[in-house]
Design a protein around this motif. Structure first.
Motif, PDB file in Angstrom:
ATOM      1  N   UNK A  71       0.804  -1.228   0.000  1.00  0.00           N
ATOM      2  CA  UNK A  71       0.000   0.000   0.000  1.00  0.00           C
ATOM      3  C   UNK A  71       0.835   1.275   0.000  1.00  0.00           C
ATOM      4  N   UNK A  72       1.725   1.486   0.976  1.00  0.00           N
ATOM      5  CA  UNK A  72       2.467   2.751   0.999  1.00  0.00           C
ATOM      6  C   UNK A  72       3.602   2.823  -0.025  1.00  0.00           C
ATOM      7  N   UNK A  73       3.930   1.709  -0.683  1.00  0.00           N
ATOM      8  CA  UNK A  73       5.082   1.682  -1.592  1.00  0.00           C
ATOM      9  C   UNK A  73       4.704   1.732  -3.066  1.00  0.00           C
ATOM     10  N   UNK A  74       3.406   1.744  -3.376  1.00  0.00           N
ATOM     11  CA  UNK A  74       2.982   1.601  -4.768  1.00  0.00           C
ATOM     12  C   UNK A  74       3.583   2.657  -5.694  1.00  0.00           C
ATOM     13  N   UNK A  75       3.434   3.919  -5.351  1.00  0.00           N
ATOM     14  CA  UNK A  75       3.914   4.976  -6.255  1.00  0.00           C
ATOM     15  C   UNK A  75       5.435   4.962  -6.353  1.00  0.00           C
ATOM     16  N   UNK A  76       6.136   4.704  -5.245  1.00  0.00           N
ATOM     17  CA  UNK A  76       7.599   4.709  -5.262  1.00  0.00           C
ATOM     18  C   UNK A  76       8.159   3.547  -6.086  1.00  0.00           C
ATOM     19  N   UNK A  83       7.278   0.514 -13.485  1.00  0.00           N
ATOM     20  CA  UNK A  83       6.245  -0.505 -13.655  1.00  0.00           C
ATOM     21  C   UNK A  83       4.930   0.123 -14.113  1.00  0.00           C
ATOM     22  N   UNK A  84       4.233  -0.590 -14.988  1.00  0.00           N
ATOM     23  CA  UNK A  84       2.891  -0.173 -15.380  1.00  0.00           C
ATOM     24  C   UNK A  84       1.913  -0.573 -14.279  1.00  0.00           C
ATOM     25  N   UNK A  85       0.665  -0.107 -14.413  1.00  0.00           N
ATOM     26  CA  UNK A  85      -0.351  -0.448 -13.421  1.00  0.00           C
ATOM     27  C   UNK A  85      -0.571  -1.959 -13.360  1.00  0.00           C
TER      28      UNK A  85
END
Length: 493
Positions: A71-76, A83-85
């Motif tokens: 959760x807290x690491x997705x954007x980083x 990485x793509x979605x």
């Protein structure tokens, strides 16, 4: 009546008689065992039980860290590795693929190498996985590491509560087994909070450290006495039981009880996966698998795995939202554990499902307002409020009670097979939700949470119509209520 029907009734009667005899034996020795576990020697022995539980639930903390990591690491992670979605969705959901593999193997593994051996294997897989994630420079190494961690927590999700239940005295078993769920939630909350201030590579330490504690601690805690007795290792069984109960404690009654229990289990007919689909097991199977499926498709893992991005989508600070969500989970889970034996399972489940329904509805309304540029200052607050209501409501009931019911509603000789099936349903639902959540959000953010709200509303009806109350009831009474329900009579009273 057909011959097969007579045979089935005879088998059911025999199971009931054996179970009744077993529980009568348990009741007759409970007072003596409790007295042996109290007093000065009991105080000494309880320290060993506490230490053993602490070591075991280090694995539960690691479980929570793995769930909370994405959760807290997705954007980083997406930014650093490009990485793509869809690639990140694979990374988030592949944890549950590994867990499914672990869930399929966990029962046989724990029986073959012991409870401690299974926890050691799980810890090694988890450490290797976390190291692979920490040093990843490409999507494939990230996924392999996540898969390895998933296998580890799939094994731990079964072995840890089994080990704790098998080492604790009866009068303390309920309280000690709830520590497993508390530590899972605590691990996830720590990952949520630290993920807002640490880099994603450093955050892997929250998974590695508890695994190291588990590995080292297993060298000093005893093996499960029940497993040792099952293998006929009499001397080791007595040594382990004496360590857990105190050097001067009289363990003879409890030792006899454990040995008779194992003989009773061995004398019951073996149940295969196909046997579970007989009519006499239909009601508990529907309740068990149904509750777990509704738990998963109600959005718990989608929201938990990708909470920070959900807050961003709603126009709210991901840091503030994630910390707020993490801060309420542990105390609310503790409150739920305390209320379970006072208020009962059904009332808490009904309150919990109603709360998750309302929480998802608030989030859905916030996305509708945002899409129409209406009340733009209110919509982020509604989203935060909705997710906090969902998290609190889920933690007080739907998070832990379905697993408690698993141990209560199935006849003693089918618990292992039924538990494996329900565990598989859990991890499959978790995989489906964690993989599809980002795609659902891309399709319609409001629609996704309206769907979650509808599932929670269906859960309220499911609990009201089908789930029996098990608080304060013996196994015979629970089984009788399930049998009455199968024949069309009410089992809710």
């Amino acid at each position: 009546m057909s011959a097969s029907k007579d045979l089935d009734d005879g088998s059911t009667l025999r199971e009931s008689e054996i179970t009744e005899a077993l529980i009568s034996k348990e009741k007759s020795t409970a007072v003596l065992i409790a007295s042996n576990s109290s007093g000065n020697d009991g105080k000494g022995s309880i320290l060993v039980v506490i230490l053993s539980t602490f070591v075991a639930v280090s694995g539960s903390f690691e479980f929570g860290s793995a769930v909370g990591f994405s959760s807290p690491t997705q954007s980083a992670i997406r930014s650093d590795l490009g990485l793509s979605l869809s690639e990140y969705s694979v990374f988030g959901s592949i944890l549950t693929i590994g867990s499914m593999i672990g869930a399929i193997m966990c029962g046989s593994l724990a029986d073959y190498v012991g409870r401690k051996g299974a926890m050691r294997i799980a810890a090694v897989f988890s450490i290797l996985g976390w190291i692979a994630i920490s040093f990843s420079e490409a999507a494939w190494t990230l996924d392999i590491g996540r898969l390895s961690v998933g296998y580890g927590i799939g094994v731990l999700s079964y072995v840890v509560p089994v080990y704790i239940a098998e080492i604790t005295p009866k009068h303390l078993r309920g309280g000690f087994t709830t520590v497993n769920q508390l530590m899972i939630v605590f691990g996830a909350s720590v990952a949520f909070i630290l993920g807002t201030i640490l880099t994603w590579r450093v955050l892997t330490v929250t998974g590695i450290v508890p695994c190291l504690i588990l590995l080292l601690g297993l060298f000093i805690v005893p093996e499960s006495p029940r497993w040792l007795a099952k293998l006929g290792r009499q001397q080791e069984f007595e040594v382990a039981l004496r360590r857990l109960r105190g050097k001067e404690a009289d363990i003879s009654e409890e030792a006899v009880e454990i040995e008779e229990y194992i003989k009773t289990i061995d004398s019951l007919p073996q149940v295969t996966l196909i046997d579970l689909f007989q009519r006499k097991y239909a009601h508990p199977l529907i309740v068990g698998a149904g509750l777990i499926a509704l738990q998963q498709f109600g959005g718990c893992n989608g929201i938990g795995f990708y909470a920070s991005e959900t807050f961003v989508s709603a126009g709210f600070s991901s840091t503030v939202g994630t910390i707020a969500m993490a801060s309420i989970q542990v105390p609310i889970t503790a409150v739920g554990a305390l209320l379970m034996d006072n208020c009962g399972r059904r009332p808490l489940l009904l309150i919990s499902a109603t709360g998750t329904c309302m929480g998802c509805l608030l989030v859905a309304i916030s996305f509708v307002l945002e899409a129409h540029d209406s009340l733009t200052k209110l919509s982020p607050i509604l989203a935060l409020s909705g997710i906090l209501v969902f998290s609190a409501s889920f933690s007080i009931g739907m998070g832990g009670i379905p697993w408690v019911l698993m141990s209560e509603i199935f006849p003693i000789n089918v618990k292992g097979t039924a538990g494996s099936l329900v565990n598989l349903v859990h991890w499959f639902g978790s995989w489906a939700m964690t993989f599809a959540y980002n795609f659902f959000m891309s399709w319609s953010r409001a629609g996704t949470f309206f769907a979650f709200s509808a599932v929670s509303a269906a859960t309220v009806l499911f609990v009201a119509k089908l789930v029996p109350e098990t608080k304060g009831r013996t196994l015979e009474e629970i089984q009788a209520s399930m049998d009455h329900a199968s024949s069309g009579k009410s089992s809710m009273h």
